[in-house]
Write an enzyme that holds these catalytic residues in place. Structure first.
Site, mmCIF file in Angstrom:
data_model
loop_
_atom_site.group_PDB
_atom_site.id
_atom_site.type_symbol
_atom_site.label_atom_id
_atom_site.label_comp_id
_atom_site.label_asym_id
_atom_site.label_seq_id
_atom_site.Cartn_x
_atom_site.Cartn_y
_atom_site.Cartn_z
ATOM 1 N N HIS A 457 0.845 -1.194 0.000
ATOM 2 C CA HIS A 457 0.000 0.000 0.000
ATOM 3 C C HIS A 457 0.883 1.248 0.000
ATOM 4 C CE1 HIS A 457 -2.986 2.747 2.338
ATOM 5 N NE2 HIS A 457 -2.969 3.023 1.057
ATOM 6 N N LEU A 468 5.361 3.048 3.279
ATOM 7 C CA LEU A 468 4.777 1.932 2.534
ATOM 8 C C LEU A 468 4.281 0.911 3.554
ATOM 9 C CD1 LEU A 468 4.321 0.128 -0.027
ATOM 10 C CD2 LEU A 468 6.657 -0.696 0.313
ATOM 11 N N GLU A 469 3.012 0.495 3.414
ATOM 12 C CA GLU A 469 2.507 -0.600 4.245
ATOM 13 C C GLU A 469 2.595 -1.886 3.416
ATOM 14 O OE1 GLU A 469 -0.913 1.322 7.139
ATOM 15 O OE2 GLU A 469 -1.532 0.802 5.121
ATOM 16 N N VAL A 470 3.260 -2.877 3.958
ATOM 17 C CA VAL A 470 3.321 -4.181 3.292
ATOM 18 C C VAL A 470 2.381 -5.109 4.049
ATOM 19 C CG1 VAL A 470 4.791 -6.207 2.961
ATOM 20 C CG2 VAL A 470 5.604 -3.959 2.264
ATOM 21 N N VAL A 506 -2.806 2.736 8.727
ATOM 22 C CA VAL A 506 -2.960 4.184 8.580
ATOM 23 C C VAL A 506 -4.428 4.579 8.388
ATOM 24 C CG1 VAL A 506 -2.425 6.147 7.057
ATOM 25 C CG2 VAL A 506 -0.602 4.632 7.829
#
Ligand code: 3H9
Length: 714
Positions: A457, A468-470, A506
């Site tokens: 994301h 960055l969200e993994v 988030v």
């Protein structure tokens, strides 16, 4: 004949034809830092070489190819407990560098890699500075970012070298410049390619030993003289800088003001008095809560850099070719950033060639922007542009180790792309979905090999947003997680691994914050009050502006997903739907809650109130507005931590700071919750819940912490 290497572990030297070649290499450390022990070595080294009649000059280098000196040892100064102790540390650093500046023989520094903080202050005390244009060379004084100021003479020596304006620009922003810019600004005297750094530095030392004195022009020409060179001009410069700081920091960050004072005081009262003031101010800053929080963020970010994202994960696959499906705003942003940061070959696909062409153009814009800012050379630009290609089919995708889809946010569309991808590529390649809301496990349900499906994301605009969200799905293989994490990091992102749950981290914790806007507006609060209070708290922009930036259509979609997943607690703001219906999507459509023209925000669009059917007539007290915005967010963050949405409070705080600008000086929502104390939070939330409804009911995690008198962080 070179004399044999001598000296203590970090500093070694040899004398060649009258030139002492000194090398600093802090063994067993990734970077050179100036600790107390290293300082002692410096003193001993300079003393010995001052008394060595065979030495006529010194050439100083780092033994680490990609690091000169990263500054004073931060680990050391976080242990300081009093301002007086911190002041002594600063004065001690100044004293050591005074020894360098007064060294009876000329010293030339050959700089390659990071030359930061105390490292640059050392270089400033040398008589001559040569920098290599190695890509890792960066030079500057980042202390402000740690909530302190350059305390080893930097506030005195830099303005004298480059002028007050350039020095303030650098010190107050805590900036580091690449070698070429540092040279242009006069921070270094010579710029050379890496292979000749050593010989040129030694030659400069030798020339100086022969009586040559480097000549420096005062930078900035006539205007520079007018503004930097006389007291009246300087007064104007300082006044303007102070005003700018007030606007920028909102009074939350004391360090830039203190640095401004240290520079101004030194220019007015002379170097010696300047040193004293600088040390006093350093002492005061080093023990502030703000500095402690900023240093914690520095260490947390570093720790994250080494985290593979999942325990015991195998080494990541080195991605050399990246596939992108979807050439819209996100797809092209990912493509351009990947090329610019990770130098990978990018193949982009969309349904029509004309779209692909648009996407490639947008990706190239990112590279053009870097060229314009001189972050890359023309040659590098041409080389990077050549890495971008695309088409209307999956041709070439079989060679990509990682493919990221950034198509329409609809599960059926994403699954269709996944099926096409699987048909066109070998089983080993990784498939990442850039979704902001859809569970990865649901997308992966359509996969032949769900183990290779993961979420990445990115935040918009990709080139600028640092987080960055993994998101691993239920069946994602650990090696796929480490590959996505490592690649995100190569793209320059701070990466957190989050649980596959609606809104991830988030968007989940932002939901109550954004939803509260609707309640507040309905009660008569104005948009200015809502945004103004959030900014006063320290957010870069208020929640209403944030919605406009994200896009009201996107916000509406996310809000519905959150409602479906979590129920009434996260009931969205009704007004957003009304604005979307009227075609007002926020900044991108020129109108949202605010009006925009010429790319600038122009003020609240009062017709938004009419569309929402509300009237700004005072509403709740500003303090309550802020309390409701913030406590809702903290409560949801605590609840999500309890559900394991983030792997640690550290990841949660870093995610909130880098994802939407939670005020860094507060350390993140979980540190802030710790500062307020769970018992107080629970009591405040209970009071709000009683008056305003169950959306404020304190979550079990906070209640449990309150009962145990415990915190998120030990
Ligand atoms: C200062 O100088 C004050 C003076 O004005 C006055 C004093 C009186 N100290 O980031 P990385 C560690 S304040 C201690 O992954 P990269 C870091 O924690 C200082 N440790 O590497 C990490 O440790 P670990 C002003 C430090 O290649 C390891 O080194 N200077 C320091 O991505 C590798 O770091 C700064 O603010 C330090 N100064 O980036 C510069 N620096 O492996 C801070 C690094 O245990 N540093 N470490 O996790 C940086 O910006 C980056 O580390 C740098 C390298 C660009 C140098």
């Amino acid at each position: 004949m070179p004399s044999p290497s001598r000296g203590a572990p970090a500093l070694t030297w040899e004398v060649q034809d009258g030139i002492a070649i000194v090398v600093l290499d802090c063994k067993d450390q990734p970077v050179n830092t100036i600790s107390r022990a290293v300082k002692d070595e410096f003193r001993a080294c300079f003393e010995t070489l001052a008394n060595d009649a065979s030495v006529q000059a010194m050439a100083f280098f780092s033994g680490k190819p990609e690091n000169f000196i990263a500054g004073a040892d931060i680990e050391e100064f976080v242990k300081l407990t009093s301002a007086a102790e911190a002041e002594r540390l600063s004065a001690d650093g100044q004293d050591m560098l005074d020894q360098v500046a007064r060294f009876p023989k000329p010293v030339a520094a050959g700089i390659q890699g990071a030359c930061l903080g105390g490292g640059f202050e050392f270089a400033l005390a040398c008589r001559y500075r040569v920098a290599s244009d190695h890509p890792k060379t960066q030079i500057g004084l980042p202390e402000i970012q740690l909530g302190i100021l350059p305390g080893a003479g930097g506030c005195q020596r830099l303005p004298r070298l480059v002028g007050a304006r350039a020095a303030l620009d650098m010190i107050l922003a805590g900036k580091a410049e690449r070698a070429e810019k540092a040279f242009r600004l006069g921070m270094v005297d010579e710029l050379v390619p890496p292979p000749i750094l050593r010989s040129i530095t030694i030659a400069a030392a030798r020339r100086m030993a022969g009586g040559w004195r480097p000549k420096r022009r005062r930078p900035g020409g006539f205007i520079g003289w007018l503004l930097d060179g006389n007291p009246l001009g300087r007064m104007l410069v300082f006044r303007a800088a102070r005003k700018q700081l007030e606007d920028k920091t909102g009074g939350h960050y004391p360090a830039p003001f203190a640095a401004l004072e240290a520079v101004e005081y030194g220019l007015r009262h002379g170097m010696l008095e300047g040193f004293k003031r600088e040390a006093q101010l350093f002492g005061q800053l080093a023990v502030t809560d703000v500095s402690r929080k900023l240093v914690q963020i520095f260490f947390a970010t570093n720790a994250l850099k080494k985290d593979r994202g999942v325990d015991g994960a195998p080494a990541p696959v080195a991605v050399q070719r990246l596939g992108i499906v979807g050439s819209g705003f996100m797809g092209s942003g990912i493509a351009g950033t990947a090329v610019a940061q990770a130098t990978v070959d990018v193949r982009m696909k969309d349904s029509e060639l004309v779209r692909v062409a648009g996407g490639l153009r947008a990706a190239r814009d990112i590279l053009d922007d870097r060229l314009k800012r001189r972050r890359i050379t023309k040659y590098e630009h041409a080389r990077l542009v050549a890495l971008l290609s695309g088409g209307a089919s999956y041709a070439g995708f079989w060679r990509a180790e990682l493919t990221i889809e950034a198509v329409f946010e609809e599960i059926a569309v994403k699954q269709q792309v996944l099926r096409e991808f699987e048909a066109a590529t070998p089983d080993g390649a990784v498939f990442a979905s850039n979704t902001s809301t859809i569970p990865i496990t649901s997308i992966a349900a359509a996969a032949r090999v769900p183990e290779r499906v993961i979420g990445m994301h990115f935040f918009s605009p990709v080139a600028k947003m640092p987080l960055l969200e993994v998101i691993p799905g239920e069946r994602t293989a650990p090696g796929v997680v480490s590959t996505a994490v490592a690649f995100g990091r190569r793209m320059g992102k701070t990466v957190i691994v989050v649980k596959d749950s609606p809104g991830f981290w988030v968007n989940r914790i932002l939901a109550p914050y954004a939803n509260e806007i609707g309640h507040l507006l309905a009660e008569g609060a104005s948009i200015e009050t809502i945004d103004g209070m959030a900014v006063r708290f320290g957010f870069p922009v208020g929640p209403v502006t944030l919605l406009d930036e994200v896009g009201l259509d996107v916000a509406e979609k996310v809000a519905h997903v959150m409602l479906a997943a979590y129920g009434d607690r996260l009931q969205p703001t009704a007004g957003v739907a009304a604005l979307v219906k009227a075609g007002r999507l926020g900044r991108k459509s020129g109108r949202g809650f605010y009006q925009y023209s010429g790319g600038k925000k122009r003020g609240v669009d009062s017709s938004a109130y009419e569309l929402l059917g509300v009237h700004p007539n005072g509403g709740p007290r500003p303090a309550e507005v802020l309390q409701r915005l913030v406590l809702g967010l903290l409560n949801e963050a605590a609840r999500a931590v309890g559900e394991g949405v983030v792997r640690s409070p550290r990841d949660g705080d870093i995610g909130a700071i880098f994802g939407f600008g939670f005020p860094p000086f507060r350390g993140g929502p979980l540190r802030h919750a710790d500062d307020l104390g769970a018992a107080r939070l629970v009591a405040d939330l209970e009071r709000l819940a009683e008056r305003l409804g169950p959306r404020f009911a304190p979550c079990e995690v906070l209640q449990d912490l309150a009962r145990r008198n415990a915190k998120f962080y030990p």
